[in-house]
Design an enzyme around this catalytic site. Structure first.
Site, PDB file in Angstrom:
ATOM      1  N   GLN A 123       5.203  25.660   7.397  1.00  0.00           N
ATOM      2  CA  GLN A 123       6.226  26.654   7.144  1.00  0.00           C
ATOM      3  C   GLN A 123       6.666  26.619   5.687  1.00  0.00           C
ATOM      4  O   GLN A 123       6.799  25.554   5.095  1.00  0.00           O
ATOM      5  CB  GLN A 123       7.417  26.386   8.065  1.00  0.00           C
ATOM      6  N   SER A 145       2.463  19.704   9.347  1.00  0.00           N
ATOM      7  CA  SER A 145       3.374  20.170  10.388  1.00  0.00           C
ATOM      8  C   SER A 145       2.672  21.192  11.284  1.00  0.00           C
ATOM      9  O   SER A 145       1.682  20.852  11.939  1.00  0.00           O
ATOM     10  CB  SER A 145       4.652  20.727   9.751  1.00  0.00           C
ATOM     11  N   LEU A 146       3.143  22.454  11.332  1.00  0.00           N
ATOM     12  CA  LEU A 146       2.479  23.438  12.187  1.00  0.00           C
ATOM     13  C   LEU A 146       1.016  23.614  11.800  1.00  0.00           C
ATOM     14  O   LEU A 146       0.194  24.058  12.618  1.00  0.00           O
ATOM     15  CB  LEU A 146       3.210  24.784  12.144  1.00  0.00           C
ATOM     16  N   ARG A 175       6.657  26.605  20.334  1.00  0.00           N
ATOM     17  CA  ARG A 175       7.196  25.590  19.420  1.00  0.00           C
ATOM     18  C   ARG A 175       8.362  26.155  18.623  1.00  0.00           C
ATOM     19  O   ARG A 175       9.415  25.523  18.473  1.00  0.00           O
ATOM     20  CB  ARG A 175       6.084  25.103  18.500  1.00  0.00           C
ATOM     21  N   HIS A 190      11.567  18.066  12.376  1.00  0.00           N
ATOM     22  CA  HIS A 190      11.027  16.705  12.433  1.00  0.00           C
ATOM     23  C   HIS A 190      12.140  15.654  12.442  1.00  0.00           C
ATOM     24  O   HIS A 190      12.144  14.723  11.617  1.00  0.00           O
ATOM     25  CB  HIS A 190      10.071  16.457  11.263  1.00  0.00           C
ATOM     26  N   GLN A 198       5.279  14.677  16.783  1.00  0.00           N
ATOM     27  CA  GLN A 198       5.631  15.228  15.470  1.00  0.00           C
ATOM     28  C   GLN A 198       6.898  16.068  15.505  1.00  0.00           C
ATOM     29  O   GLN A 198       7.504  16.340  14.455  1.00  0.00           O
ATOM     30  CB  GLN A 198       4.485  16.059  14.878  1.00  0.00           C
TER      31      GLN A 198
END
Length: 291
Positions: free
Chosen positions: A10, A88-89, A113, A193, A242
């Site tokens: 992101q 991350s994503l 998510r 996170h 995560q």
């Protein structure tokens, strides 16, 4: 010598990303159409036309970045290298690129998510901030004293923290007192996170129950361990983990170097990961994917 494809998280988004590929490349168009079909809505309208406020909503931006990244990969017709990783994503994108997840499953999981992350903390209750100019050990020391979470260890001197708003603000002040050059909030609608995302981790466990993750065709380097991970069951647990734990990107890049990786190609919008690599390990040649 080996190479790795890395996929952004992101913050890499921009209105209009991927539009030209959609209009000119059938392989890219098929990816965007598959994502629209999987979500049951025209996410592509938001990706290509905005407004930016709609695109940056967590529920939209996560599948949007994945869709654009995979569309770029398919349009390039590039051969997948030995390794893949994502920030991350971007882990979902990396797994999709390596055939461990279908495009449709990746889109649905990232929509789930994003919704789960937004629901986990009331609007305004959480905060995410970046600390510039302190090493990770010092930031961890400060966070231990303030009960804050380290969300991203991005590169030397750039650490992201996350948690309850008042705790993050107190940690930012402590970081400045400790000599940080900058400590500023990030424009994210949710704290990422961190422990506040525990309900989202539970939601992702449920979402992943009925999704098959196959063994990746390229070796996956995970945010959880900053090391290789190939077992589908372990990868599924990593995607849950995560949600509440930090992204170990600096360590992941150093591990890439230790594995003999000399070439990194960033696949997706923006060039955040290319820039971070230059600050982590100059011996890895980082570049953007050519299409």
């Amino acid at each position: 010598m080996s190479s790795v494809f890395v996929f952004p998280g992101q913050g890499a988004q921009s209105v209009g990303m991927g539009r030209e590929l959609y209009e000119t490349n059938p392989a890219a168009r098929a990816v965007f159409d598959e994502v629209d079909a999987a979500l049951g809505e025209k996410l592509t309208d938001i990706i290509f036309n905005g407004p930016a406020d709609d695109l940056t909503l967590t529920r939209n931006v996560q599948p949007a970045i994945m869709a654009t990244s995979i569309a770029m990969l398919r349009a390039s017709n590039a051969e997948l290298p030995e390794y893949v990783a994502g920030h991350s994503l971007g882990e979902y994108t990396a797994l999709c690129a390596a055939g461990a997840l279908s495009v449709g499953d990746a889109a649905r999981l990232l929509r789930a998510r994003g919704d789960a992350m937004q629901s986990a903390a009331p609007v305004g209750a959480g905060l995410t901030a970046v600390i510039i100019g302190l090493d990770i050990d010092k930031v961890r020391e400060i966070c231990a004293a303030t009960d804050c979470d380290v969300a991203n260890d991005n590169c030397p001197g750039q650490v992201v923290i996350s948690g309850a708003k008042e705790i993050v603000e107190r940690t930012m002040a402590a970081a400045k007192d400790a000599g940080a050059r900058r400590a500023m909030p990030l424009a994210l609608s949710v704290p990422v996170h961190c422990r506040m995302q525990s309900p989202a981790a539970d939601a992702m466990r449920a979402a992943l129950e009925n999704v098959e993750i196959k063994t990746p065709s390229a070796t996956f380097i995970a945010n959880k361990t900053a090391d290789v991970m190939t077992d589908p069951a372990e990868i599924k647990e990593e995607l849950i983990y995560q949600m509440t734990h930090g992204v170990r990107w600096r360590e992941s890049v150093l591990r890439m170097h230790a594995l003999g990786i000399t070439e990194m190609t960033e696949v997706g919008p923006g060039n955040v990961l290319t820039g971070l690599c230059g600050r982590i390990c100059s011996e890895i040649n980082a570049k953007k994917l050519e299409i």
